[in-house]
Design a protein around this motif. Structure first.
Motif, mmCIF file in Angstrom:
data_model
loop_
_atom_site.group_PDB
_atom_site.id
_atom_site.type_symbol
_atom_site.label_atom_id
_atom_site.label_comp_id
_atom_site.label_asym_id
_atom_site.label_seq_id
_atom_site.Cartn_x
_atom_site.Cartn_y
_atom_site.Cartn_z
ATOM 1 N N LYS A 124 54.008 -49.783 88.522
ATOM 2 C CA LYS A 124 53.181 -49.891 89.732
ATOM 3 C C LYS A 124 53.371 -51.248 90.382
ATOM 4 N N ASN A 125 54.635 -51.703 90.385
ATOM 5 C CA ASN A 125 55.068 -52.946 91.040
ATOM 6 C C ASN A 125 54.516 -54.211 90.399
ATOM 7 N N ASN A 126 53.961 -54.122 89.193
ATOM 8 C CA ASN A 126 53.532 -55.296 88.442
ATOM 9 C C ASN A 126 54.376 -55.452 87.181
ATOM 10 N N LEU A 127 54.453 -56.684 86.693
ATOM 11 C CA LEU A 127 55.345 -57.035 85.598
ATOM 12 C C LEU A 127 54.568 -57.270 84.310
ATOM 13 N N THR A 128 55.026 -56.635 83.233
ATOM 14 C CA THR A 128 54.485 -56.834 81.893
ATOM 15 C C THR A 128 55.625 -57.223 80.963
ATOM 16 N N ILE A 129 55.379 -58.207 80.087
ATOM 17 C CA ILE A 129 56.349 -58.617 79.079
ATOM 18 C C ILE A 129 55.844 -58.161 77.713
ATOM 19 N N VAL A 130 56.705 -57.501 76.952
ATOM 20 C CA VAL A 130 56.354 -57.065 75.604
ATOM 21 C C VAL A 130 57.184 -57.867 74.613
ATOM 22 N N THR A 131 56.515 -58.634 73.743
ATOM 23 C CA THR A 131 57.180 -59.413 72.701
ATOM 24 C C THR A 131 56.605 -58.999 71.344
ATOM 25 N N ARG A 142 50.455 -58.983 80.477
ATOM 26 C CA ARG A 142 50.576 -58.714 81.915
ATOM 27 C C ARG A 142 50.848 -60.023 82.632
ATOM 28 N N ILE A 143 51.949 -60.081 83.373
ATOM 29 C CA ILE A 143 52.372 -61.320 84.027
ATOM 30 C C ILE A 143 51.874 -61.399 85.465
ATOM 31 N N THR A 144 51.798 -60.254 86.144
ATOM 32 C CA THR A 144 51.374 -60.248 87.547
ATOM 33 C C THR A 144 50.250 -59.238 87.735
ATOM 34 N N GLU A 145 49.447 -59.470 88.778
ATOM 35 C CA GLU A 145 48.325 -58.585 89.069
ATOM 36 C C GLU A 145 48.281 -58.128 90.524
ATOM 37 N N ASP A 146 49.084 -58.752 91.400
ATOM 38 C CA ASP A 146 48.959 -58.481 92.834
ATOM 39 C C ASP A 146 50.018 -57.524 93.366
ATOM 40 N N ASN A 205 51.017 -52.474 97.683
ATOM 41 C CA ASN A 205 50.676 -52.752 99.084
ATOM 42 C C ASN A 205 51.637 -53.766 99.707
ATOM 43 N N GLY A 206 52.932 -53.586 99.426
ATOM 44 C CA GLY A 206 53.945 -54.449 100.028
ATOM 45 C C GLY A 206 54.412 -55.581 99.147
ATOM 46 N N ILE A 207 53.790 -55.795 97.992
ATOM 47 C CA ILE A 207 54.233 -56.808 97.042
ATOM 48 C C ILE A 207 54.951 -56.102 95.888
ATOM 49 N N VAL A 208 56.201 -56.490 95.648
ATOM 50 C CA VAL A 208 57.048 -55.804 94.669
ATOM 51 C C VAL A 208 57.612 -56.827 93.687
ATOM 52 N N TYR A 209 57.485 -56.561 92.398
ATOM 53 C CA TYR A 209 58.022 -57.446 91.358
ATOM 54 C C TYR A 209 59.165 -56.763 90.606
ATOM 55 N N GLY A 210 60.141 -57.592 90.202
ATOM 56 C CA GLY A 210 61.145 -57.176 89.231
ATOM 57 C C GLY A 210 62.075 -56.063 89.652
#
Length: 201
Positions: A38-45, A51-55, A58-63
């Motif tokens: 859903k256009n947000n970034l999660t890192i699994v270690t 969760r790295i991003t929350e915004d 609605n036009g904001i796209v990560y990764g």
């Protein structure tokens, strides 16, 4: 797709990639995994998911791929050699006009919308973030310039301390190969640059 916590072998996620994730990138060195959902970034270690991003949305796209997949761009997640640092694209399309696409495959017809920067119209803006799995901190490279500049050809230095990228103006007649420090996101130096009256290769 199965994603495990390697520390205690617990199952973190079990999902079909095509249905849930926009992008995924796994480090061959550590098996650390970057997931875009859903256009947000999660890192699994080994410590679990973070969760790295929350915004995103609605036009904001990560990764994900940016600049309409031009310049050979086909992804938006980049692990360094030791698998502890992840560079990623952040694209802001909020100023780009939305255009309707009509789906007539199933009746009644429905509309969906895509953001597409027509020639001469406002384009999206791009930033490059770097997440450090050891410090759990994110910095953004200080790529100050016009909002519609192109940032492409992302590559890590072998020691993971620098990122190289090709900066290109929207007219595509000026290119700089830039070297950025990961410690503070500042420009270290311009390795070389090219200019042309029409366009650079």
């Amino acid at each position: 797709l199965l994603v495990y916590n390697t520390a205690d072998k617990t199952l973190i996620a079990k999902r079909k990639f095509n249905e849930q994730f926009e992008a995924i990138e796994i480090s061959e060195s550590t098996l650390n995994t970057a997931i875009v959902e859903k256009n947000n970034l999660t890192i699994v270690t080994a410590s679990g998911p973070r969760r790295i991003t929350e915004d995103g949305g609605n036009g904001i796209v990560y990764g994900q791929a940016v600049h309409r997949n031009e310049f050979g761009i086909n992804k938006g997640l980049f692990w360094n050699n030791d698998g502890q640092k992840l560079a990623f694209y952040r694209m802001d399309e909020t100023r780009v006009t939305q255009y309707p696409l009509t789906n007539i495959a199933n009746g009644p017809a429905t509309n969906s919308y895509i953001r597409y920067p027509m020639a001469g119209d406002s384009s999206h803006s791009v930033k490059i973030g770097v997440y450090n799995c050891l410090t759990e901190e994110t910095i953004y490279l200080k790529t100050d310039g016009p909002y519609d500049q192109y940032l492409t050809n992302i590559a890590w230095s072998p020691d993971g301390q620098f990122i190289y990228l090709a900066w290109v103006n929207r007219e595509q007649n000026h290119m700089q190969l830039r070297k950025y420090r990961i410690s503070d996101g500042n420009l270290d130096k311009v390795v070389y640059e090219e200019k042309n009256e029409k366009y650079v290769e």
